[in-house]
Scaffold this active site. Structure first.
Site, PDB file in Angstrom:
ATOM      1  N   ALA A 138      -4.009  29.506  31.852  1.00  0.00           N
ATOM      2  CA  ALA A 138      -3.339  28.240  31.522  1.00  0.00           C
ATOM      3  C   ALA A 138      -3.770  27.132  32.485  1.00  0.00           C
ATOM      4  CB  ALA A 138      -1.820  28.448  31.577  1.00  0.00           C
ATOM      5  N   LYS A 173     -10.971  17.651  38.644  1.00  0.00           N
ATOM      6  CA  LYS A 173     -10.971  17.034  37.301  1.00  0.00           C
ATOM      7  C   LYS A 173      -9.720  16.178  37.057  1.00  0.00           C
ATOM      8  CE  LYS A 173     -13.854  20.672  35.370  1.00  0.00           C
ATOM      9  NZ  LYS A 173     -14.050  21.725  34.372  1.00  0.00           N
TER      10      LYS A 173
HETATM   11  P1  NDP Z   1      -7.609  27.071  37.181  1.00  0.00           P
HETATM   12  O1  NDP Z   1      -7.489  27.431  38.616  1.00  0.00           O
HETATM   13  O2  NDP Z   1      -7.196  25.707  36.725  1.00  0.00           O
HETATM   14  O3  NDP Z   1      -6.750  28.128  36.293  1.00  0.00           O
HETATM   15  C1  NDP Z   1      -6.880  29.483  36.452  1.00  0.00           C
HETATM   16  C2  NDP Z   1      -5.913  30.222  35.478  1.00  0.00           C
HETATM   17  O4  NDP Z   1      -6.256  31.584  35.533  1.00  0.00           O
HETATM   18  C3  NDP Z   1      -4.433  30.120  35.834  1.00  0.00           C
HETATM   19  O5  NDP Z   1      -3.693  30.042  34.655  1.00  0.00           O
HETATM   20  C4  NDP Z   1      -4.167  31.429  36.586  1.00  0.00           C
HETATM   21  O6  NDP Z   1      -2.862  31.953  36.378  1.00  0.00           O
HETATM   22  C5  NDP Z   1      -5.135  32.378  35.921  1.00  0.00           C
HETATM   23  N1  NDP Z   1      -5.634  33.425  36.809  1.00  0.00           N
HETATM   24  C6  NDP Z   1      -6.424  33.266  37.902  1.00  0.00           C
HETATM   25  N2  NDP Z   1      -6.745  34.476  38.422  1.00  0.00           N
HETATM   26  C7  NDP Z   1      -6.145  35.405  37.632  1.00  0.00           C
HETATM   27  C8  NDP Z   1      -6.071  36.832  37.651  1.00  0.00           C
HETATM   28  N3  NDP Z   1      -6.709  37.537  38.588  1.00  0.00           N
HETATM   29  N4  NDP Z   1      -5.383  37.446  36.684  1.00  0.00           N
HETATM   30  C9  NDP Z   1      -4.741  36.749  35.713  1.00  0.00           C
HETATM   31  N5  NDP Z   1      -4.727  35.393  35.645  1.00  0.00           N
HETATM   32  C10 NDP Z   1      -5.428  34.739  36.598  1.00  0.00           C
HETATM   33  O7  NDP Z   1      -9.112  27.361  36.783  1.00  0.00           O
HETATM   34  P2  NDP Z   1     -10.030  26.644  35.689  1.00  0.00           P
HETATM   35  O8  NDP Z   1      -9.352  26.680  34.372  1.00  0.00           O
HETATM   36  O9  NDP Z   1     -10.480  25.329  36.201  1.00  0.00           O
HETATM   37  O10 NDP Z   1     -11.339  27.585  35.667  1.00  0.00           O
HETATM   38  C11 NDP Z   1     -11.244  28.915  35.206  1.00  0.00           C
HETATM   39  C12 NDP Z   1     -12.629  29.532  35.058  1.00  0.00           C
HETATM   40  O11 NDP Z   1     -13.375  28.831  34.088  1.00  0.00           O
HETATM   41  C13 NDP Z   1     -13.475  29.528  36.328  1.00  0.00           C
HETATM   42  O12 NDP Z   1     -14.000  30.842  36.495  1.00  0.00           O
HETATM   43  C14 NDP Z   1     -14.573  28.522  36.024  1.00  0.00           C
HETATM   44  O13 NDP Z   1     -15.762  28.842  36.703  1.00  0.00           O
HETATM   45  C15 NDP Z   1     -14.726  28.696  34.526  1.00  0.00           C
HETATM   46  N6  NDP Z   1     -15.309  27.528  33.817  1.00  0.00           N
HETATM   47  C16 NDP Z   1     -16.423  27.699  33.033  1.00  0.00           C
HETATM   48  C17 NDP Z   1     -16.974  26.627  32.341  1.00  0.00           C
HETATM   49  C18 NDP Z   1     -18.204  26.819  31.522  1.00  0.00           C
HETATM   50  O14 NDP Z   1     -18.818  25.797  31.141  1.00  0.00           O
HETATM   51  N7  NDP Z   1     -18.624  28.021  31.191  1.00  0.00           N
HETATM   52  C19 NDP Z   1     -16.381  25.267  32.396  1.00  0.00           C
HETATM   53  C20 NDP Z   1     -15.212  25.194  33.240  1.00  0.00           C
HETATM   54  C21 NDP Z   1     -14.697  26.293  33.911  1.00  0.00           C
HETATM   55  P3  NDP Z   1      -1.552  31.454  37.211  1.00  0.00           P
HETATM   56  O15 NDP Z   1      -1.072  30.226  36.497  1.00  0.00           O
HETATM   57  O16 NDP Z   1      -0.606  32.590  37.095  1.00  0.00           O
HETATM   58  O17 NDP Z   1      -2.012  31.198  38.611  1.00  0.00           O
END
Ligand code: NDP
Length: 262
Positions: free
Chosen positions: A121, A63
């Protein structure tokens, strides 16, 4: 007329099914939507132009690449700095973010949401936080690490890591992390989650394809819960309107809801 979703992985994406079903039902008989697994995000818009696509959606992890490469950015995508929908118009690639408005539409079921806590985040948290900010909804970000908080601080959105966080009263808590997607983890330590759940009415998880431990726990505690299915459908329906100029959002989203159940 060809459309596609770009991602990696992308084989799981429901977008081709949702769009093709709706194209067919609304009489766009020469429209077809496929999926493209891209290895190198730098090639996204070149690939889009080479294939002469009329529109595309973009999912993880491209994105931000799409945002950098589109000729023009419209609406909240400018502030989110991420594009999930590209339209080809007047010889230009135009980038939008429909995740943000898709999320806003999906919380219309909840009454009087004035204060929200977002866990995570990443890109999805940015889209949701900026949408809420533009609707004057007070928002806090909670993330396990500090690194990704700078974006939110710059945008004037309160943000804490697990160590600094003190729960306040919220109307809605949204999990935007992938915790629980392919494991049994919660998005924060259990003490923090319990504390948050005792301070909110509604719990929301953007994950839509399985009951996550986060929503299961919220449900056990009697909170009103919602998963990410409506957000997925609504972001797709807003993208469909941009692709087709078909004006009836409710008709599109109802068809997509039906397609989702097939
Ligand atoms: P990113 O990889 O950009 O961000 C993930 C975030 O989650 C980071 O802040 C990370 O923290 C945190 N994180 C990941 N794993 C863990 C964990 N086990 N425990 C705590 N914090 C965690 O992902 P996206 O924002 O792009 O996507 C996130 C989710 O949203 C996905 O599952 C995706 O499928 C879903 N999604 C759903 C949509 C819908 O239409 N329903 C649309 C878009 C996304 P840190 O910074 O510490 O690494």
């Amino acid at each position: 007329m060809l459309f596609a979703i770009y991602g990696n992985p992308v084989s799981h994406s429901k977008s081709p099914h949702l769009h093709n079903f709706t194209f067919l039902k609304l009489g766009f008989l020469d429209y077809c939507y496929t999926r493209i697994k891209l290895e190198n995000g730098n090639e996204l818009v070149d690939n889009f132009k080479k294939l002469k696509l009329l529109g595309a959606n973009v999912t993880v992890p491209f994105k931000e690449d799409a945002f950098r490469q589109c000729d023009e950015i419209v609406g909240l995508a400018k502030e989110i700095k991420a594009v999930n929908t590209i339209v080809y118009k007047n010889n230009k690639t135009i980038g939008y973010n429909t995740d943000s408005i898709g999320f806003l539409k999906s919380i219309e079921d909840f009454d009087n949401v004035k204060k929200v806590l977002i866990i995570g985040a990443g890109g999805t948290a940015k889209a949701i936080a900026i949408a809420l900010k533009h609707n004057n909804i007070q928002t806090t970000i909670l993330n396990r690490s500090k690194e990704k908080l700078a974006y939110f601080k710059e945008a004037g959105i309160k943000s804490d890591d697990w160590n600094d966080f003190k729960a306040e009263d919220y109307d809605l808590v949204v999990n935007t992390t992938s915790a629980g997607l392919s494991d049994d983890s919660l998005p924060a330590p259990i003490e923090i989650i319990n504390n948050i759940f005792s301070h909110t009415k509604y719990a929301y998880d953007v994950i839509y394809n399985k009951p996550t431990p986060f929503l299961t726990k919220a449900n056990e505690l009697g909170l009103t819960c919602k998963n990410g299915k409506d957000m997925l459908i609504f972001q797709a329906a807003f993208a469909f309107m941009l692709f087709s100029d078909y004006p009836e959002f409710n008709r599109i989203s109802n068809l997509m809801k039906y397609a989702m159940e097939l």
